[in-house]
Scaffold this motif. Structure first.
Motif, PDB file in Angstrom:
ATOM      1  N   GLU A  51      40.076  49.939  50.363  1.00 28.34           N
ATOM      2  CA  GLU A  51      41.442  50.012  49.566  1.00 28.34           C
ATOM      3  C   GLU A  51      41.590  51.784  49.653  1.00 28.34           C
ATOM      4  O   GLU A  51      42.353  52.287  50.111  1.00 28.34           O
ATOM      5  N   SER A  55      40.746  40.115  57.205  1.00 27.52           N
ATOM      6  CA  SER A  55      40.092  41.363  55.866  1.00 27.52           C
ATOM      7  C   SER A  55      38.759  42.034  56.870  1.00 27.52           C
ATOM      8  O   SER A  55      38.374  42.769  56.486  1.00 27.52           O
ATOM      9  N   HIS A 105      46.634  50.842  42.522  1.00 23.10           N
ATOM     10  CA  HIS A 105      46.307  49.542  42.857  1.00 23.10           C
ATOM     11  C   HIS A 105      47.159  48.536  42.679  1.00 23.10           C
ATOM     12  O   HIS A 105      47.841  48.211  40.748  1.00 23.10           O
ATOM     13  N   PHE A 164      40.049  34.482  45.059  1.00 24.83           N
ATOM     14  CA  PHE A 164      41.618  33.443  44.927  1.00 24.83           C
ATOM     15  C   PHE A 164      40.913  32.358  44.188  1.00 24.83           C
ATOM     16  O   PHE A 164      42.148  31.395  43.576  1.00 24.83           O
TER      17      PHE A 164
HETATM   18  C1  LIG Z   1      42.741  48.342  39.258  1.00 18.92           C
HETATM   19  C2  LIG Z   1      42.022  47.503  40.631  1.00 18.92           C
HETATM   20  C3  LIG Z   1      42.411  46.353  41.400  1.00 18.92           C
HETATM   21  C4  LIG Z   1      43.161  45.573  40.233  1.00 18.92           C
HETATM   22  C5  LIG Z   1      43.804  45.648  39.413  1.00 18.92           C
HETATM   23  C6  LIG Z   1      43.622  44.734  41.729  1.00 18.92           C
HETATM   24  C7  LIG Z   1      44.618  43.454  41.455  1.00 18.92           C
HETATM   25  C8  LIG Z   1      44.193  42.324  42.548  1.00 18.92           C
HETATM   26  N1  LIG Z   1      43.734  42.249  44.024  1.00 18.92           N
HETATM   27  C9  LIG Z   1      44.646  41.509  44.678  1.00 18.92           C
HETATM   28  C10 LIG Z   1      43.630  40.799  46.391  1.00 18.92           C
HETATM   29  C11 LIG Z   1      42.543  41.483  46.967  1.00 18.92           C
HETATM   30  N2  LIG Z   1      41.784  42.498  45.664  1.00 18.92           N
HETATM   31  C12 LIG Z   1      40.663  42.746  47.039  1.00 18.92           C
HETATM   32  C13 LIG Z   1      39.795  43.945  47.106  1.00 18.92           C
HETATM   33  C14 LIG Z   1      40.079  45.121  45.960  1.00 18.92           C
HETATM   34  N3  LIG Z   1      40.441  44.996  44.766  1.00 18.92           N
HETATM   35  C15 LIG Z   1      40.113  46.234  44.482  1.00 18.92           C
HETATM   36  C16 LIG Z   1      40.804  46.635  42.764  1.00 18.92           C
HETATM   37  C17 LIG Z   1      41.911  45.797  42.520  1.00 18.92           C
HETATM   38  N4  LIG Z   1      42.317  44.738  42.872  1.00 18.92           N
HETATM   39  C18 LIG Z   1      38.826  46.751  44.974  1.00 18.92           C
HETATM   40  C19 LIG Z   1      38.576  47.423  44.530  1.00 18.92           C
HETATM   41  C20 LIG Z   1      39.051  45.835  46.195  1.00 18.92           C
HETATM   42  C21 LIG Z   1      38.424  46.271  46.843  1.00 18.92           C
HETATM   43  C22 LIG Z   1      36.720  45.739  47.469  1.00 18.92           C
HETATM   44  C23 LIG Z   1      35.711  46.278  48.131  1.00 18.92           C
HETATM   45  O1  LIG Z   1      35.228  45.772  48.863  1.00 18.92           O
HETATM   46  O2  LIG Z   1      35.513  47.393  48.653  1.00 18.92           O
HETATM   47  C24 LIG Z   1      41.050  42.024  48.485  1.00 18.92           C
HETATM   48  C25 LIG Z   1      39.534  41.868  49.570  1.00 18.92           C
HETATM   49  C26 LIG Z   1      40.238  43.147  50.156  1.00 18.92           C
HETATM   50  C27 LIG Z   1      41.440  42.562  51.490  1.00 18.92           C
HETATM   51  O3  LIG Z   1      41.844  41.298  52.040  1.00 18.92           O
HETATM   52  O4  LIG Z   1      42.417  43.068  51.486  1.00 18.92           O
HETATM   53  C28 LIG Z   1      42.008  41.277  48.183  1.00 18.92           C
HETATM   54  C29 LIG Z   1      42.785  39.780  48.988  1.00 18.92           C
HETATM   55  C30 LIG Z   1      45.036  40.574  43.542  1.00 18.92           C
HETATM   56  C31 LIG Z   1      45.445  39.759  44.103  1.00 18.92           C
HETATM   57  C32 LIG Z   1      45.119  40.879  42.621  1.00 18.92           C
HETATM   58  C33 LIG Z   1      46.035  41.068  41.226  1.00 18.92           C
HETATM   59  C34 LIG Z   1      46.378  39.604  41.059  1.00 18.92           C
END
Ligand SMILES: C=CC1=C(C)c2cc3[nH]c(cc4nc(cc5[nH]c(cc1n2)c(C)c5CCC(=O)O)C(CCC(=O)O)=C4C)c(C)c3C=C
Ligand SMILES: [Fe+2]
Length: 472
Positions: free
Chosen positions: A372, A149, A288, A118
């Motif tokens: 996810e 989380s 995502h 963040f």
């Molecule tokens: C193409 C893939 C991804 C995009 C686009 C993306 C954008 C994005 N994500 C968040 C917030 C979170 N993402 C979290 C985990 C997470 N995100 C991706 C991929 C993309 N994110 C992956 C592969 C993962 C998992 C990592 C893992 O530990 O396996 C998380 C943390 C997990 C949770 O608390 O749900 C957050 C929060 C934003 C805000 C964003 C675009 C602005």
């Protein structure tokens, strides 16, 4: 003779101050940078200095090599070539840097991992005037989101599998390159957790890599993923004498590659065959999401690339006489803003209500299993789909180390190598540069006023609603 021009290079400041976003948490590369600075280990410092020194020789050779490439004489099969420069022999050492998101290895890592995420101005895009709120907001949101989380990570075994899978992909890619006669070191650089991008870059320097291919493990480009990682690389490379002279080639997106599309089609075809009546299965692509403003205001090509990617996969399936209904929806939204629609959870319910009985979920924005896929899709969405009337559920596994996919990545690296140039990472970044320079006094002031404003913002009706609806 050459040393003089590089002794003024700044190896001791070569760890980007951008990475200081994790400093006050004492997590991340910046803490290592501090350890390095305060270390008595002259050998480590010397090795970095030596890297800078060698750069003088490397640069001369690279100029010659670029000239060769320009006339089409680049030869992949013989990359370990001895070049003569001022009677010194300099080895051509190819590096591949895999960029990925990173994930918490243990439950204790969850909050600091979320903080790093963040705190990224490409994840929470605040107007310039409010950018000083980034860290206090990151702290608050990470603390508030951590329990939810942690539940997710607990249900998939207590941590993210990303590091292990990405390391395996790196090993597999190294082997695939070797089979294609390219000897290369493959590095893993994560954006929000270990091994951080900054650590990987330090290793690249220590290994005296002379040409680098940067390969983000996201098929489609988004400002929030590939864009963010490249911005970090730019800030590191621009500040470092050795790195700013290292020829680099960046593969920004690769969703349209034949090998990737074929590998995805293979996985889908295989899973379809597991259904009693494969032709009746709805192919449900779940990507995502990103906030709509990324696409509409900031020009993120993510949505267009995603739609084209789905089109190409479906075309490939049609060539195999597989002509199922399909749909695309976006998952994993976070926070009170509007995200790309349609939302996966809503579409699943609608499909169940419309009478769809068999559904195959296809995660499409990421190439490894992660929270996810393992928790959100396999548990939450599966339960929701079954409750909504869908009777037969399937899910396509992530590509992970699928050999046709890794082979295609190797081809992508080989194709990218000739265009390596010293300008790829040294052009100015569009996102705030002010965050890249750490000043403790400015930091304290920002934290003080930022915390007050963050509290005010946090208790605004919109934010309260977001927390009540578990959007954070
Ligand atoms: C193409 C893939 C991804 C995009 C686009 C993306 C954008 C994005 N994500 C968040 C917030 C979170 N993402 C979290 C985990 C997470 N995100 C991706 C991929 C993309 N994110 C992956 C592969 C993962 C998992 C990592 C893992 O530990 O396996 C998380 C943390 C997990 C949770 O608390 O749900 C957050 C929060 C934003 C805000 C964003 C675009 C602005
Ligand atoms: Fe994410």
């Amino acid at each position: 003779m050459i040393l003089w021009s590089y002794a003024r290079g700044r190896p001791l400041t070569s760890v980007s101050c951008h990475s200081l976003e994790g400093l006050h948490e004492l997590h991340g590369p910046s803490s290592q940078a501090l350890a390095f600075l305060s270390s008595n280990s002259t050998s480590e410092r010397t090795s970095v200095l030596r890297g800078s020194y060698v750069c003088g020789l490397v640069q001369k050779r690279n100029d010659v090599e670029k000239a060769f490439c320009a006339v089409g004489l680049g030869v992949y099969g013989e990359n370990v070539v001895e070049h003569q420069s001022h009677s010194h022999a300099t080895e051509d050492k190819v590096g591949v840097l895999l960029l990925n998101l990173g994930g918490p290895d243990t439950l204790n890592d969850v909050q600091p991992f979320l903080f790093n995420l963040f705190a990224d101005p490409d994840i929470i895009r605040l107007p310039r005037l409010f950018r000083f709120l980034q860290w206090p907001l990151a702290k608050l949101i990470s603390v508030l989101r951590a329990p939810k989380s942690k539940e997710g990570y607990t249900s998939i075994g207590g941590g993210s599998p990303l590091r292990k899978i990405t390391d395996e992909q790196a090993d597999a890619l190294k082997m695939a390159l070797r089979v294609k006669n390219l000897t290369a070191n493959v590095y893993v650089g994560m954006r929000y957790w270990y091994p951080f991008t900054e650590e990987a870059v330090q290793q690249i320097k220590r290994d005296r890599i002379t040409r680098l291919v940067v390969l983000p493990l996201y098929p489609q480009f988004s400002i929030s993923t590939t864009g963010s990682s490249i911005r970090v690389l730019q800030s590191i490379f621009r500040e470092d004498a050795y790195l700013s002279r290292l020829p680099v080639s960046i593969i920004r997106s690769w969703y349209q590659r034949e090998g990737y599309i074929m590998s995805m089609a293979d996985l889908i075809q295989k899973e379809l065959e597991k259904f009693a009546n494969p032709k009746e299965v709805m192919i449900f692509f779940s990507a995502h999401g990103v906030p709509v403003s990324y696409v509409e205001n900031a020009g993120d090509p993510y949505k267009d690339q995603m739609e084209e990617c789905i089109y190409l996969i479906m075309q490939k399936l049609k060539e195999r006489e597989i002509d199922n209904d399909h749909t695309l929806a976006y998952q994993s939204r976070v926070g009170p803003v509007e995200w790309l629609k349609p939302y996966t959870d809503k579409v699943l319910v609608e499909l169940g209500q419309k009478g769809v009985k068999s559904l195959l979920a296809v995660p499409v924005s990421f190439v490894s299993e992660h929270i996810e896929t393992l928790e959100e899709i396999d548990m939450e969405y599966k339960d929701l789909a079954l409750e909504s009337g869908i009777e037969n559920w399937g899910r396509v596994p992530a590509l992970n180390c699928t050999s046709s996919f890794i082979t295609d990545l190797a081809d992508a690296v080989i194709e990218a190598l000739p265009s390596a140039s010293t300008t790829a990472l040294t052009t100015p970044s569009s996102v705030s540069e002010e965050d890249d320079h750490y000043d403790p006094v400015r930091y304290a002031i920002k934290m003080f006023f930022g915390s007050i404003l963050a509290f005010v913002l946090l208790f605004s009706p919109r934010m309260l609603l977001a927390f009540r609806n578990h959007l954070f």
